[in-house]
Scaffold this motif. Structure first.
Motif, mmCIF file in Angstrom:
data_model
loop_
_atom_site.group_PDB
_atom_site.id
_atom_site.type_symbol
_atom_site.label_atom_id
_atom_site.label_comp_id
_atom_site.label_asym_id
_atom_site.label_seq_id
_atom_site.Cartn_x
_atom_site.Cartn_y
_atom_site.Cartn_z
ATOM 1 N N MET C 59 0.875 -17.070 17.569
ATOM 2 C CA MET C 59 1.187 -15.927 16.903
ATOM 3 C C MET C 59 1.654 -14.542 17.971
ATOM 4 O O MET C 59 0.755 -14.277 18.646
ATOM 5 N N GLN C 60 2.821 -14.308 17.890
ATOM 6 C CA GLN C 60 3.169 -13.258 18.893
ATOM 7 C C GLN C 60 2.989 -12.080 18.031
ATOM 8 O O GLN C 60 3.916 -11.973 17.043
ATOM 9 N N MET C 61 2.003 -11.187 18.102
ATOM 10 C CA MET C 61 1.690 -10.066 17.393
ATOM 11 C C MET C 61 2.938 -8.923 17.357
ATOM 12 O O MET C 61 3.349 -8.734 18.806
ATOM 13 N N GLY C 62 3.274 -8.490 16.340
ATOM 14 C CA GLY C 62 4.593 -7.510 16.461
ATOM 15 C C GLY C 62 5.836 -8.555 16.722
ATOM 16 O O GLY C 62 6.741 -7.481 17.092
ATOM 17 N N ASP C 63 5.760 -9.540 16.854
ATOM 18 C CA ASP C 63 6.879 -10.385 17.114
ATOM 19 C C ASP C 63 7.708 -10.077 18.284
ATOM 20 O O ASP C 63 8.854 -10.292 18.540
ATOM 21 N N TRP C 64 6.648 -9.492 19.322
ATOM 22 C CA TRP C 64 7.410 -9.492 20.644
ATOM 23 C C TRP C 64 7.558 -10.830 21.399
ATOM 24 O O TRP C 64 6.034 -11.377 21.248
ATOM 25 N N PRO C 65 8.544 -11.004 21.993
ATOM 26 C CA PRO C 65 8.335 -12.391 23.040
ATOM 27 C C PRO C 65 7.104 -12.264 24.116
ATOM 28 O O PRO C 65 6.736 -11.174 24.346
ATOM 29 N N ILE C 70 1.238 -9.161 22.617
ATOM 30 C CA ILE C 70 -0.134 -9.695 22.714
ATOM 31 C C ILE C 70 0.212 -10.834 21.719
ATOM 32 O O ILE C 70 0.361 -11.052 20.621
ATOM 33 N N ARG C 509 13.599 -10.766 18.945
ATOM 34 C CA ARG C 509 13.752 -9.809 18.063
ATOM 35 C C ARG C 509 15.117 -9.308 18.507
ATOM 36 O O ARG C 509 15.694 -9.173 19.564
#
Lengths: 140, 777, 511, 115
Positions: C59-65, C70, C509
């Protein structure tokens, strides 16, 4: 050393405190764009209360705070964790920032801001918890 | 088959319940299981003696090549029969011996568990499964030897038995793994066919030594024999079962089982025959030294185990027939003798032979049983023991190596064994009547069943050896690896073994007559005997404790600075070693410093150093503060305003906190000696230099572009913030920040609890104030 | 979006903060303790099932690649560790209901426990090296606070050593992270692994590897860096000891496994050789430390050290079977060790002491407790057919197959000495006749021992029975556990799968 | 600047360690403070130092005008500072309580829990 401060200290505390608190809120809200943010703001606010504590003593500070600093910590942590969840609602990964624009004042409200408020509360609460405990311990 | 054994374990677990249902007769109910098993095994006799090998497959942990496959050939059938048949009698016997004992139910739990482990051991085809049962017998026997657990002696003996056998078990485990690697199989049956590969393998010797380590400790071979007589602290049913008929023979079983795979080499023959012979003589010799009836029997068991090992060492067809016969004979007569010993103990209240005499009138059946069994022990015609001994002497005569030496030792052992047999069978029952602690009378029928039948079988098989001949031959076949075609007979005509037997009979009886004098003579050897292997065992145990205490004093000595120095030395040593030997230093750094920056850096260093040398607490704290503010300044100078502000605030708070706390603490005193300080300076400088070198190495080497380029580029478009650091903190790496505030909160709770909550005062306060007023101060 | 990847962290965080808000309500805290840890256990099982079905979950926290945000990564090894965290957390939470003093409850015992679990779970799931540091600190500060809860003298003395040495370890770790970032410019572990393979200065990589090794070695309590552990683990309330014993050092071991399979596997002949020596000496010195002790929990504490050696041995040998052994050992050890501490707590509750010399006779009075002690104790000593036997067997088999005879010999010897220690406890606590207490002392003790109420009985025994059943299950039916360990070892030895999973799973994103 | 800082940081580590090895608990805690400061500086330094270009983006712009300092280590150091602050305040109170309970400032007198 704790019960009552000098006159200057009490006057300063009374005058400074609202200013410091306002300043800390300012630091909190602008933190996303300028130096500042929840942590720094929280420390400033904690400093304000600490000053008040040294000037007016424990009971007065308690009365002024109304809530136990521990509850601030709990609330801040709760907000912090809570701010990660709205993304789940949208099917996105936790922590994905959600932005909403408040219609009237055109202020951009967001989960990172909630998160930062959580940080602010935790910092404020933690420092106060420790300081109050230290002061109480000295009094015993 | 597996179900029967595993069911036995379950039955063991339910023993307490059975006791609730059946009361005293629970033992008889439990005996139904081994009895049934024995019957079933008898049913398999024809197939096995016809040369078949029955296999019952069952997977357990296939990933690790562990199966619960059972294997029934001559060898395992003989053992399984002995275990289950004698097991039945022991369960019946124990019901009498331990009648009314508060722990009878627990006894049955462990005894049943042991019985099933033993069965599993001799039936398992898989090396690991066999080892599992092997260790289970060690554990259950520990619990059985320590049955009288309030007696320190019993606990000590139990520990000794466990420690020696499990120690051997460890070696065995290594040996089995090597065996499996070398033979590329975990199946005993498959390994039987790979003898040549195994014997040629590079790991052969270590493998052999490890396996022998396991077998010798379990089967009480010299120099590990000492635990067995000590294990006589167990209740007599346990001694009769574990320490004569079953557990101690597990090692013998293992050796026999591996004879086709590992046997026949020079190392095998030398070690087994010499160690076996030595054990045999030692056992027989020491048997005469004791007056406790169980001790005498225990040492004679050591003698028998040595004999069996020796026969396996000799390894000829003849020797293996002798092995099988002797094994069977010994199990029968030794089980009977032990049970009689238990009756004597139970009904007279003493275990000391010297205190008994003339009991044959009071205990006629026991006397007859003892006499018959002892005749077998002494190897006197027409008992099965006689056949065994004749075969043994015969095969020793024809041994390929050490024939003369082994012969002398065998005859010596035979002489002393005969004396021992006379001592246990004649002394208590014949001669003048002596007073015993309890008025003697015959044992109850539950206790007599076993000895009568076992002694009877010794006689029947002796007179009619053809009854057991097929079983013995098929056992010998399993051990030999190829078919053995022969048959047992009682009378071989007048030959050298018979003459040797006669000699040993005469000399043995002579020793018996002059036993007291013989013991006096033996007592003179005590100083030597007391330094035997048992003393070495105790020394080893002491050594462990001494080393342990020394190590604790050296390492875990309570001085935190020693801990720190050790940790730092490891850090500097390992990292420094890597830096020197693994990394090519290529310092290529340009120094570009402005004057105000150098000033700030200098002040920083000055602050830190001053903090170290100042004698005054306040000055020290002020110096730390100065250093902190310089760091804040550095952050600001090098484009980190957020860091600068944070550092400034935190530093201020920290200094205030320090001052608040320092109020309560005493002044600095010089506590360390100059030498210690020098040591500390050296350690500190070493660590500092290491860090400097590391930073230099990193900055002078290749530095890849940072991922932060993405953050710089996307902070506004995606993060909606102009302060990139803050966007990182609350968005890109918000999880870090989440963790961070939890750290802060935790520290606050910790501080609060530390200051406000003292368990001892709290308890006192709670008694004064029933309501929770104290909680919030 | 697979919520189960993050929930094992978020649930205890949430439970902790709510528990903090209900500071004054004892009942609420107790309910949240059981409910929160129970939920943690359930989600961790969910995670394990998902991972074994669908492979490594990210899981990419915050949807950041990746590698910019993180990443939370759950491979099988991580998922297994999280499940163990759930099991231990739940067992200790139930046990705590009966053993924790009212004062401890009133001063944050339960929130601290939740947050400790969160820190542990975070460390197991994070795929980011700096984030790992943060979770280490969460766990560490929670453990500090739990360690001193009650402020007794021994606790303070133990805590000073514990705090100092662990802070030193944190600083070493942090420095190493800083240097590593300076070198490769990234923090995502998968990305680090990728980039390091492009860096030609392999020497410097080894240097950093060793630095990480020392930092994690302190956390894992490896020789000769274990001093903090025996100095402190016997001082806090027993439920805390049990929690620490099961989980804390294993986080260090986990970190060693993670970085030395994923990042630093370039020169095993150097780094893993050091680990091998460390493993052997850790086993030996731990078990010898225990042999000198006569206090229940101290013996157990030293055995933690010695068992850590077996796990590191698995990593150091670095063959597939050895890694399986290491993973298997960790699984077995966490359950068994916690259980032994729980038993020691019951013994203390019954007799009012941890001192072997003052105890005795429990075999007569509490036969079931004796059996419940024997199961984990014999398992710890590696006796078949319990979980410890198979764990030890795999490691030793791997050792012999790898030709590491010296260290295998040590492993076997240590097994024997472990048995010796366990039997010592058994003989002293259960078999021996209890010593006659001095008159003065007995008065004091009798007043301090409260009879156990019926409900407390359940709370005390249920976790012990549950963990003992786990031990038995692993022993008698080890195949599924073995397969699990084998599959996770497979993943550990093929870091490209981990890297691919992290780097390809990019929630792109748009602004 | 970095090489100079490398030396400075080395000295800070050395002083920190020296202080930690003293027998007085106060010095121990001062040592810990020095140590965490030194570690923060290490992160800041080893990623490279930039003068006068804070990672801020002017109002209205979507990217910084020129090259800015690496913001990531700054964020890391910020987190590390806060964590160190929390931990150190705990440590400070711990030594104070330890002093009150053990009634000695000398670490050598605090070794009852071992051996």
């Amino acid at each position: 050393m704790v019960k009552s401060g000098t006159l200057i200290l009490s006057v300063a505390a009374r005058l400074l405190m609202p200013l410091q608190l306002l300043f800390s809120l300012f630091l909190l809200l602008r933190g996303h764009d300028e130096p500042g943010g929840g942590f720094i703001a929280g420390l400033v606010a904690a400093g304000a209360f600490a000053l008040y504590l040294f000037a007016y003593g424990l009971t007065a500070t308690r009365a002024m705070l109304r809530v136990s600093p521990r509850d601030l910590v709990g609330l801040g942590l709760f907000l912090g964790v809570l701010s990660t969840l709205p993304a789940w609602w949208n099917g996105q990964a936790f922590f994905t920032a959600q932005w909403w624009t408040v219609p009237l004042i055109d202020y951009k409200f967001s989960t990172p801001l909630i998160f930062d408020i959580g940080v602010y509360l935790v910092v404020l609460g933690s420092v106060l918890t420790a300081v109050v405990a230290l002061v109480e311990n000295d009094r015993d | 088959m597996q179900l029967a054994v595993l069911g036995g374990f379950v039955l063991a677990a339910f023993a307490p319940l059975l006791h609730r249902w059946f009361g005293e007769r629970a033992g008889l109910v439990m005996a139904l299981l081994p009895a049934g098993l024995a019957l079933w095994l008898f049913g398999q006799l024809p197939a096995v003696t016809a040369g078949q090998t029955l296999v019952f497959e069952y997977a357990w942990m296939p990933g690790l090549d562990i199966t619960l496959t059972f294997l029934l050939d001559g060898l395992s059938l003989l053992f399984a029969l002995l275990i289950s048949v004698i097991g039945v009698f022991i369960l019946i016997y124990a019901g009498g011996y331990l009648k009314g004992h508060q722990d009878l139910a627990r006894f049955h739990v462990v005894m049943m568990g042991f019985m099933m482990s033993m069965l599993g051991l001799v039936l398992a085809d898989n090396l690991v499964a066999m080892f599992v049962f092997w260790e289970l017998t060690s554990i259950t026997s520990y619990l059985l030897i320590g049955f009288n657990h309030t007696d320190p002696e019993a606990r000590k003996s139990a520990l000794q038995g466990l420690f020696v056998t499990v120690g051997g078990g460890m070696a065995l485990m290594a040996g089995l793994v090597m065996l499996a690697i070398a033979g590329d199989s975990w199946s005993l049956q498959a390994l039987t066919d790979k003898g040549e590969i195994l014997r040629e393998h590079g790991l052969y010797l270590p493998m052999l030594l490890c396996v022998l380590g396991g077998a010798f400790t379990k089967s009480a071979q010299f120099p590990f024999h000492f635990w067995l007589p000590n294990a006589m602290a167990a209740p007599t049913p346990v001694s009769a079962y574990l320490h004569s008929a079953t557990m101690v023979k597990a090692g013998i079983y293992l050796l026999a089982r591996l004879q086709p795979s590992l046997g026949g080499t020079e190392a095998w023959v030398t070690i087994l025959s010499l160690v076996g012979a030595l054990t045999m003589v030692t056992g027989a010799f020491l048997a005469l030294r004791h007056t406790g009836i169980k001790k005498v029997l225990a040492y004679s068991t050591v003698m028998a185990l040595g004999t069996l090992t020796m026969l396996l060492g000799i390894g000829t067809e003849e020797a293996l027939i002798a092995f099988a016969t002797f094994l069977l004979a010994h199990s029968l007569y030794k089980g009977a003798l032990f049970m009689v010993a238990g009756i004597l103990d139970h009904e007279t209240g003493t275990k000391d032979i010297a205190a008994m005499g003339g009991l044959r009138k009071a205990m006629p059946i026991s006397a007859i049983c003892a006499a018959v069994a002892a005749l077998s022990l002494g190897g006197i015609i027409p008992l099965l023991g006689f056949i065994g001994k004749e075969l043994m002497l015969e095969s020793v005569l024809h041994a390929e190596r050490f024939s003369n030496l082994l012969l002398i030792m065998s005859v010596a052992a035979a002489i002393m064994t005969l004396a021992a047999a006379a001592i246990v069978a004649l002394r208590p029952f014949f001669g003048a009547r002596r007073e015993t602690p309890k008025p003697p009378h015959e044992g109850p029928s539950t206790m007599l069943t076993g000895p009568v039948i076992l002694a009877g079988l010794s006689l029947v098989f002796g007179v009619l050896p053809s009854l057991v001949s097929p079983l013995v031959m098929s056992t010998a076949t399993s051990v030999h690896g190829s078919a053995v075609e022969s048959y047992l007979s009682l009378w071989h005509g007048v030959n050298l073994p018979l003459i040797l037997s006669l000699i040993s009979l005469v000399v043995g009886l002579l020793i018996y007559r002059h036993w007291e004098r013989w013991r006096g003579w033996q007592a003179q050897l005590d100083p030597i005997l007391n330094r035997g292997p048992e003393a070495a065992y105790f020394q080893f145990m002491n050594l462990v404790v001494v080393v342990a205490e020394w190590q604790t004093r050296m390492l875990q000595n309570g001085y935190i600075r020693n801990y720190l120095v050790m940790t730092l030395l490891i850090l500097v040593g390992l990292t420094g070693h890597a830096l020197v030997f693994r990394h090519d230093f290529d310092l290529d750094v340009a120094l570009d410093v402005r004057i105000h920056e150098a000033l700030v850096a200098g002040l920083m260093v000055a602050g830190a150093v001053t903090a170290c040398i100042m004698r005054s607490r306040l000055a020290s704290v002020a110096a730390v503060g100065t250093m902190g503010f310089c760091i804040a300044l550095t952050f600001v100078l090098f484009s980190a305003p957020d860091l600068g502000i944070t550092q400034l605030l935190v530093e201020t708070l920290t200094v205030i906190l320090l001052i608040l706390v320092l109020f309560r603490l005493p002044r600095f005193a010089t506590l360390s000696t100059p030498l210690e300080r020098v040591r500390d300076v050296v350690v500190a400088l070493a660590t500092g230099s290491l860090i400097t070198l590391l930073i230099l190495a990193v900055i002078s080497g290749e530095q890849l572009p940072s991922i932060s380029e993405y953050m710089v580029a996307n902070s506004v478009p995606l993060g909606h913030g102009h302060n990139i650091v803050n966007v990182i903190l609350v968005d890109f790496r918000a999880l870090d920040t989440l963790g961070e505030i939890f750290v802060l909160a935790l520290a606050a709770i910790g501080v609060y609890a530390m200051l406000r909550f003292h368990a001892d005062e709290y308890d006192a306060a709670k008694q004064r104030l029933p309501h929770e007023e104290y909680l919030d101060g | 979006m697979r919520p189960e990847v993050a929930l094992p962290i978020l649930i205890p965080l949430m439970a902790g903060s709510i528990s903090l808000l209900f500071w004054r309500l004892r009942l609420a805290q107790r309910l949240i303790a059981v409910g929160g840890t129970g939920a943690l256990l359930l989600t961790s099982l969910w995670l394990l099932v998902s991972v074994s079905h669908d492979g490594i979950l990210v899981m990419q926290m915050g949807d950041w690649p990746a590698p910019f945000g993180i990443s939370l990564v759950a491979d099988l090894f991580g998922a297994i560790m999280v499940v163990l965290t759930g099991i231990i957390g739940f067992a200790v939470a139930v046990y705590s209901l009966a053993t924790t003093g009212r004062g401890h409850e009133a001063f944050g015992y339960f929130p601290l426990m939740h947050l400790l679990l969160a820190g542990v779970a975070g460390a197991f799931l994070t795929g980011d090296i700096f984030n790992l540091y943060v979770w280490f600190e969460v766990m560490l500060v929670a453990s500090f606070a739990l360690l001193i809860l009650g402020s007794e003298k021994a606790q303070m003395e133990g805590a000073i050593k514990y705090v100092t040495l662990n802070l030193l370890s944190s600083v070493i770790f942090l420095s190493a992270v800083g240097l590593l970032y300076g070198m490769v410019g990234t923090l995502n572990m998968a990305d680090i692994a990728q980039r390091l393979s492009r860096v030609d200065e392999s020497g410097l990589i080894d240097v950093l590897a060793v630095m990480f090794m020392v930092a994690f070695g302190i956390k894992a309590a490896a020789f000769p860096l274990f001093f903090w552990l025996p100095a402190s683990y016997h001082t806090p309330p027993v439920a805390v000891s049990a929690l620490f014993a099961g989980l804390l050092t294993k986080v260090g071991v986990y970190a060693l496994f993670r970085v030395f399979t994923l990042i630093f596997h370039q020169s095993p002949s150097y780094t893993h050789e050091i680990l091998l020596w460390g493993a052997g000496l850790t086993m030996l010195s731990g078990v010898l430390g225990a042999a000198a002790q006569f206090e229940f929990r101290r013996i157990l504490s030293f055995h933690i050290v010695s068992q850590i050696g077996y796990m590191i041995l698995g990593l150091a040998l670095f063959t597939p079977l050895a890694i399986i052994g290491g993973v298997f050992y960790i699984m077995h050890h966490i359950i068994v060790k916690t259980n032994l501490f729980l038993v020691s707590g019951v013994v203390n509750r019954l007799c009012g002491s941890y001192d072997l010399k003052k105890l005795g006779g429990l075999y007569r009075t509490h036969p079931w407790l004796s059996i419940l002690f024997l199961v984990p104790a014999l398992s710890l000593a590696g006796m078949p057919p319990l979980s410890g036997f198979f764990a030890k067997f795999i490691v030793i088999r791997a050792g012999i197959e790898a030709g590491a005879y010296g260290v295998t010999f040590i492993a076997l010897l240590v097994g024997l000495l472990t048995l010796y220690s366990m039997i010592k406890i058994w003989a002293e606590v259960f078999w021996k006749v209890p010593p006659e207490p001095d008159e003065r002392e007995s008065e004091e003790e009798e007043s301090s021992i409260a009879p156990i109420r019926q409900r407390e009985m359940w709370q005390l025994y249920a976790p012990i029975v549950g963990l003992a059943l786990c031990t038995l299950f692993i022993g008698l039916n080890g195949q599924p556990i073995y397969e699990l360990a084998a599959a996770s070892a497979d993943q550990l030895l093929d870091p490209s799968r981990y890297i691919d999973a992290v780097m390809s799973n990019n929630g792109e994103r748009s602004p | 600047m970095e090489p100079l800082m490398a030396v400075v940081i080395g000295i800070l580590y050395a002083t920190a360690i020296y202080m930690m090895l003293r027998r007085s608990i106060v010095k121990l805690v001062i040592g810990l403070m020095l140590l965490s400061n030194a570690a923060n500086l290490l992160i800041f330094t080893s990623a490279g130092m930039t003068r006068g270009a804070p990672p801020l983006i002017p109002e209205g712009a979507s990217e910084p005008l020129g090259q800015v300092a690496d913001p990531l280590p700054q964020a890391l150091v910020l987190t590390a500072i806060v964590i160190a602050f929390g931990v150190l305040s705990f440590a400070v109170v711990l030594i104070r309580r330890a002093y009150e309970i053990v009634k000695a400032d000398d670490l050598d007198k605090m070794k009852d829990t071992d051996t």
